[in-house]
Design a protein around this motif. Structure first.
Motif, PDB file in Angstrom:
ATOM      1  N   ILE A   1     -40.935  -5.717  -1.743  1.00 37.88           N
ATOM      2  CA  ILE A   1     -41.473  -6.158  -0.465  1.00 37.88           C
ATOM      3  C   ILE A   1     -42.120  -7.545  -0.592  1.00 37.88           C
ATOM      4  N   ASP A   2     -42.340  -8.009  -1.828  1.00 40.00           N
ATOM      5  CA  ASP A   2     -43.018  -9.298  -2.060  1.00 40.00           C
ATOM      6  C   ASP A   2     -42.446 -10.441  -1.231  1.00 40.00           C
ATOM      7  N   LEU A   3     -41.133 -10.552  -1.258  1.00 40.53           N
ATOM      8  CA  LEU A   3     -40.526 -11.702  -0.600  1.00 40.53           C
ATOM      9  C   LEU A   3     -40.749 -11.654   0.915  1.00 40.53           C
ATOM     10  N   ALA A   4     -40.749 -10.460   1.469  1.00 39.43           N
ATOM     11  CA  ALA A   4     -41.016 -10.335   2.901  1.00 39.43           C
ATOM     12  C   ALA A   4     -42.465 -10.689   3.202  1.00 39.43           C
ATOM     13  N   VAL A   5     -43.380 -10.333   2.295  1.00 40.26           N
ATOM     14  CA  VAL A   5     -44.795 -10.671   2.477  1.00 40.26           C
ATOM     15  C   VAL A   5     -44.954 -12.191   2.480  1.00 40.26           C
ATOM     16  N   VAL A   6     -44.363 -12.830   1.488  1.00 41.87           N
ATOM     17  CA  VAL A   6     -44.442 -14.287   1.382  1.00 41.87           C
ATOM     18  C   VAL A   6     -43.845 -14.936   2.637  1.00 41.87           C
ATOM     19  N   SER A   7     -42.715 -14.444   3.067  1.00 41.56           N
ATOM     20  CA  SER A   7     -42.047 -15.045   4.227  1.00 41.56           C
ATOM     21  C   SER A   7     -42.859 -14.851   5.500  1.00 41.56           C
ATOM     22  N   ALA A   8     -43.475 -13.668   5.648  1.00 42.95           N
ATOM     23  CA  ALA A   8     -44.276 -13.408   6.842  1.00 42.95           C
ATOM     24  C   ALA A   8     -45.479 -14.343   6.875  1.00 42.95           C
ATOM     25  N   VAL A   9     -46.106 -14.544   5.708  1.00 40.06           N
ATOM     26  CA  VAL A   9     -47.264 -15.443   5.630  1.00 40.06           C
ATOM     27  C   VAL A   9     -46.831 -16.872   5.970  1.00 40.06           C
ATOM     28  N   LEU A  10     -45.719 -17.296   5.396  1.00 38.27           N
ATOM     29  CA  LEU A  10     -45.230 -18.653   5.665  1.00 38.27           C
ATOM     30  C   LEU A  10     -44.890 -18.821   7.135  1.00 38.27           C
ATOM     31  N   SER A  11     -44.284 -17.788   7.710  1.00 33.67           N
ATOM     32  CA  SER A  11     -43.884 -17.864   9.109  1.00 33.67           C
ATOM     33  C   SER A  11     -45.098 -17.996  10.018  1.00 33.67           C
ATOM     34  N   SER A  12     -46.131 -17.219   9.739  1.00 33.64           N
ATOM     35  CA  SER A  12     -47.327 -17.294  10.568  1.00 33.64           C
ATOM     36  C   SER A  12     -48.028 -18.630  10.363  1.00 33.64           C
ATOM     37  N   ASN A  13     -48.038 -19.084   9.123  1.00 37.57           N
ATOM     38  CA  ASN A  13     -48.720 -20.337   8.813  1.00 37.57           C
ATOM     39  C   ASN A  13     -48.061 -21.516   9.508  1.00 37.57           C
ATOM     40  N   SER A  14     -46.726 -21.515   9.545  1.00 40.59           N
ATOM     41  CA  SER A  14     -46.037 -22.670  10.111  1.00 40.59           C
ATOM     42  C   SER A  14     -45.673 -22.456  11.580  1.00 40.59           C
ATOM     43  N   GLU A  15     -46.009 -21.252  12.105  1.00 39.17           N
ATOM     44  CA  GLU A  15     -45.717 -20.946  13.509  1.00 39.17           C
ATOM     45  C   GLU A  15     -44.222 -21.022  13.816  1.00 39.17           C
ATOM     46  N   ILE A  16     -43.417 -20.754  12.830  1.00 42.67           N
ATOM     47  CA  ILE A  16     -41.962 -20.696  13.061  1.00 42.67           C
ATOM     48  C   ILE A  16     -41.528 -19.258  12.819  1.00 42.67           C
ATOM     49  N   SER A  17     -40.822 -18.688  13.778  1.00 46.30           N
ATOM     50  CA  SER A  17     -40.458 -17.284  13.582  1.00 46.30           C
ATOM     51  C   SER A  17     -39.232 -17.157  12.689  1.00 46.30           C
ATOM     52  N   ILE A  18     -39.135 -16.010  12.052  1.00 49.61           N
ATOM     53  CA  ILE A  18     -37.970 -15.718  11.211  1.00 49.61           C
ATOM     54  C   ILE A  18     -36.956 -15.012  12.102  1.00 49.61           C
ATOM     55  N   PRO A  19     -35.713 -15.445  12.101  1.00 49.08           N
ATOM     56  CA  PRO A  19     -34.719 -14.782  12.953  1.00 49.08           C
ATOM     57  C   PRO A  19     -34.693 -13.274  12.705  1.00 49.08           C
ATOM     58  N   GLN A  20     -34.474 -12.508  13.773  1.00 50.27           N
ATOM     59  CA  GLN A  20     -34.578 -11.059  13.653  1.00 50.27           C
ATOM     60  C   GLN A  20     -33.442 -10.416  12.858  1.00 50.27           C
ATOM     61  N   ASN A  21     -32.404 -11.199  12.616  1.00 46.42           N
ATOM     62  CA  ASN A  21     -31.275 -10.593  11.902  1.00 46.42           C
ATOM     63  C   ASN A  21     -31.349 -10.774  10.382  1.00 46.42           C
ATOM     64  N   ILE A  22     -32.495 -11.298   9.891  1.00 42.36           N
ATOM     65  CA  ILE A  22     -32.631 -11.517   8.446  1.00 42.36           C
ATOM     66  C   ILE A  22     -33.571 -10.483   7.844  1.00 42.36           C
ATOM     67  N   CYS A  23     -33.217  -9.988   6.659  1.00 41.15           N
ATOM     68  CA  CYS A  23     -34.184  -9.154   5.953  1.00 41.15           C
ATOM     69  C   CYS A  23     -34.251  -9.583   4.486  1.00 41.15           C
ATOM     70  N   PHE A  24     -35.225  -9.046   3.767  1.00 44.62           N
ATOM     71  CA  PHE A  24     -35.534  -9.516   2.416  1.00 44.62           C
ATOM     72  C   PHE A  24     -35.620  -8.350   1.435  1.00 44.62           C
ATOM     73  N   ALA A  25     -35.287  -8.635   0.189  1.00 39.11           N
ATOM     74  CA  ALA A  25     -35.512  -7.636  -0.857  1.00 39.11           C
ATOM     75  C   ALA A  25     -35.562  -8.343  -2.206  1.00 39.11           C
ATOM     76  N   ALA A  26     -36.763  -8.723  -2.636  1.00 35.85           N
ATOM     77  CA  ALA A  26     -36.910  -9.348  -3.949  1.00 35.85           C
ATOM     78  C   ALA A  26     -38.374  -9.379  -4.334  1.00 35.85           C
TER      79      ALA A  26
END
Ligand code: TYD
Ligand code: MG
Length: 453
Positions: free
Chosen positions: A366-391
Motif C-alpha cells: 500500500i506504500d506507493l498508494a500512500v505516497v501518491s495520495a500525499v503527493l496528489s493532495s499536496n499538489s492539488e492534482i487528482s489521480i485519474p480514477q482508472n489507475i491503481c498501485f501496488a508496490a
C-alpha cells in the motif's frame, strides 16, 4: 472442608506467586498482582471424580494413522474460510473482540443457521434478550438450544443430556467452576473453566466456541495462557462507527492465519461480504485530490483499498501527522523519503491519512498508494480514477516489488482499472493482460507518470 488456599496472580500475564509483590517478575508490569482464593479439590474433571484414565502409550510416527480432521461446516463462508474449512471436531475456538463489536450476534447467527444441534450458553444475557436478538436475525434452527447458566458443572450436565454437536459459550469471563472459589472473570477461574471445557471438547469430540472479552490494550482479558490453551484464536475487529467488521485468525492449529473474513453489520445481523473490493472504494462523482487506490492482499484475498490523504499548511510549529488504519511510523518514514528524494517540503505541512472503510492495512504494497495520495493532495492534482498501485517504497525512494503481484493485477483488471503502477522488479509471467502495466523504479518516475511534470 479443605483449608482455604490463596495464591497471587498477575492479572496481566497470569504468572503465579506465593506472596504479593509490587512488580510482576514475569511481565514487568506494576500493580497487577492480586490475591485469589483457589481452594481446590482433588478432582477437577468435568465428569465424576473417579473416571478411569486411559493408559497412554508412545507411538512411532508411522504407527499413527493419519485421518483428516472431521469438520463441521458453519454455513457461513467467511467463518469457514478463517477457520480453514469449518469447525474441527473436538477443537476449542476462542473469539475475542471489543464490547459491542458483534461477537454474540455472529455466534448466535451461526448457531441459528447451522443444521447441527447447537447448545448456546449465555452468561451475559437473559433468555428474552436472546430471543429478541434471534428474531432480528431471522434464521431459525430447530436444533438450537439456549441455556442461561454460568456454572460449568451445570453446563456439562445439560450437555450430557442433550448431546449437542457444537457448544457456544458467551462468555468465558462469566463462567465459574465449583472447584475454585475465586470470583468469575478472575485469572484462576478463567484458567480452570477453560481447561474443563477443553477437556470436555477433547473427550466428547464436540467443538466448543468461547467468546472472550478484550482489555483496553486489545488483549484477550485473562491470562495469555488462555490463548495457548485453545486451538484457534479469532479476533473480531473493526471500527464501531463503521459497519464493516473483520474476522482474523491469530492462531489456528488447523489452518492458515492469513485468512480474513469480512462482514457488514446490518439491522438484521451480520452480512457476509463476498466481494470486499467493491465496497472499499468509495463512490465519487468528480476527480478528488488526495485519493489513491491500492491493490493489497489480506491473506489469500486481493482487496482494492482506497487511501485518502489531506496535506495542509501547518498552523502550529510542529506539523501534525495523523493516521487511521495505517502505521504512523511508516507514514513518517514515507514522508521523510518524499522530502529527501523528491524535494517536497512536507516539514511545514500537516498530513492526515485515512484508509477508507475503517480497515487496518499492514500490507507493504500500500506504500506507493500512500505516497501518491500525499503527493496528489499536496499538489492539488487528482489521480485519474482508472489507475491503481501496488508496490513498496524503500528508504532510498526506490519502488520495490511485492509478493503475489499477478493476483493483484487480476483483481484490478476485474474491477475495471485501466492502469496499474508496479515496481520495475515485479516478475510477471503472463503477458496478455488487458490492463496497462506501468513499471517504475523510483519515486521521481511515479511523479512523472502521475502528474506529467
Ligand atoms: P453484540 O453481538 O451484542 O456485541 P458483543 O457481543 O461483541 O458485545 O453486538 C451488539 C451491537 O450490534 C449493537 O450495538 C447493535 C448491533 N446490532 C446490529 O446492528 N444489528 C443486529 O441485527 C444486531 C443483532 C445487533
Ligand atoms: Mg455479547
Amino acid at each position: 472442608m479443605a483449608k482455604t488456599k490463596t495464591t497471587f496472580f498477575c492479572q496481566n500475564c497470569g504468572a503465579q506467586f506465593p506472596k504479593w509483590i509490587g512488580k510482576c517478575n514475569s511481565c514487568n508490569e506494576w500493580n497487577t498482582i492480586v490475591e485469589e482464593v483457589i481452594q481446590k479439590e482433588e478432582a477437577k474433571s468435568w465428569k465424576s471424580p473417579n473416571t478411569e484414565r486411559k493408559v497412554t502409550k508412545a507411538l512411532k510416527l508411522k504407527e499413527i494413522t493419519a485421518v483428516n480432521e472431521e469438520r463441521i461446516g458453519t454455513f457461513n463462508n467467511e467463518l469457514n474460510r478463517v477457520l480453514g474449512g469449518g469447525l474441527v471436531k473436538g477443537s476449542v475456538v476462542l473469539l475475542g473482540g471489543e464490547p459491542g463489536i458483534g461477537k454474540s450476534t455472529l455466534l448466535l447467527q451461526i448457531a441459528l443457521r447451522m443444521k447441527n444441534k447447537v447448545l448456546y450458553v449465555s452468561g451475559e444475557e437473559s433468555m428474552t434478550q436472546i430471543k429478541l436478538r434471534a428474531d432480528r436475525l431471522k434464521n431459525s434452527n430447530e436444533n438450537c438450544l439456549i441455556l442461561t447458566e454460568t456454572k460449568t458443572q451445570h453446563i456439562f450436565n445439560v450437555a450430557q443430556e442433550t448431546a449437542p454437536d457444537v457448544i457456544v459459550i458467551d462468555s468465558i469471563q462469566t463462567l465459574h467452576t465449583e472447584y475454585i472459589e475465586a470470583s468469575p472473570g478472575s485469572i484462576s477461574q478463567i484458567r480452570e473453566t477453560a481447561s474443563e471445557l477443553i477437556k470436555y471438547a477433547k473427550e466428547t469430540d464436540t467443538p466448543v466456541v468461547l467468546i472472550g472479552h478484550i482489555t483496553k490494550e486489545g488483549n484477550i482479558a485473562g491470562p495469555k495462557i488462555l490463548e495457548h490453551m485453545v486451538d484457534v484464536v479469532l479476533q473480531f475487529e473493526g471500527d464501531r462507527n463503521h459497519t464493516y467488521r473483520i474476522l482474523r485468525a491469530q492462531k489456528n492449529r488447523f489452518g492458515s492465519t492469513a485468512e480474513l473474513g469480512i462482514y457488514e453489520m446490518q439491522h438484521t445481523g451480520l452480512r457476509e461480504v463476498d466481494n470486499p473490493s467493491e465496497i472499499l472504494i468509495s463512490e465519487k462523482d468528480s476527480d478528488l485530490t488526495g485519493t489513491a487506490i491500492s491493490a493489497t492482499l489480506e491473506g489469500m484475498r486481493p482487496l482494492m483499498i482506497e487511501v485518502q490523504s489531506l496535506v495542509s499548511t501547518a498552523v502550529y510549529g510542529t506539523p501534525q501527522r495523523s493516521c487511521t488504519g495505517y502505521n504512523i511510523k511508516r507514514l513518517n518514514m514515507l514522508l521523510a523519503v518524499l522530502e529527501k528524494r523528491a524535494g517536497f517540503k512536507l516539514g511545514a505541512k500537516d498530513v492526515f491519512l485515512n484508509i477508507a472503510g475503517g480497515l487496518r492495512v499492514e500490507d507493504p504494497a500500500i506504500d506507493l498508494a500512500v505516497v501518491s495520495a500525499v503527493l496528489s493532495s499536496n499538489s492539488e492534482i487528482s489521480i485519474p480514477q482508472n489507475i491503481c498501485f501496488a508496490a513498496e517504497v524503500g528508504l532510498a525512494g526506490e519502488i520495490r516489488a511485492i509478493s503475489r503481484v499477478e493476483q493483484r493485477i487480476q483483481e484490478a483488471e476485474k474491477l475495471g482499472f485501466e492502469k496499474i503502477i508496479l515496481s520495475k522488479f515485479s516478475k510477471i509471467a503472463k503477458k496478455n493482460y488487458k490492463i496497462e502495466i506501468i513499471k517504475v523504479s523510483k519515486i521521481e518516475e511515479v511523479i512523472k507518470v502521475l502528474f506529467q511534470v
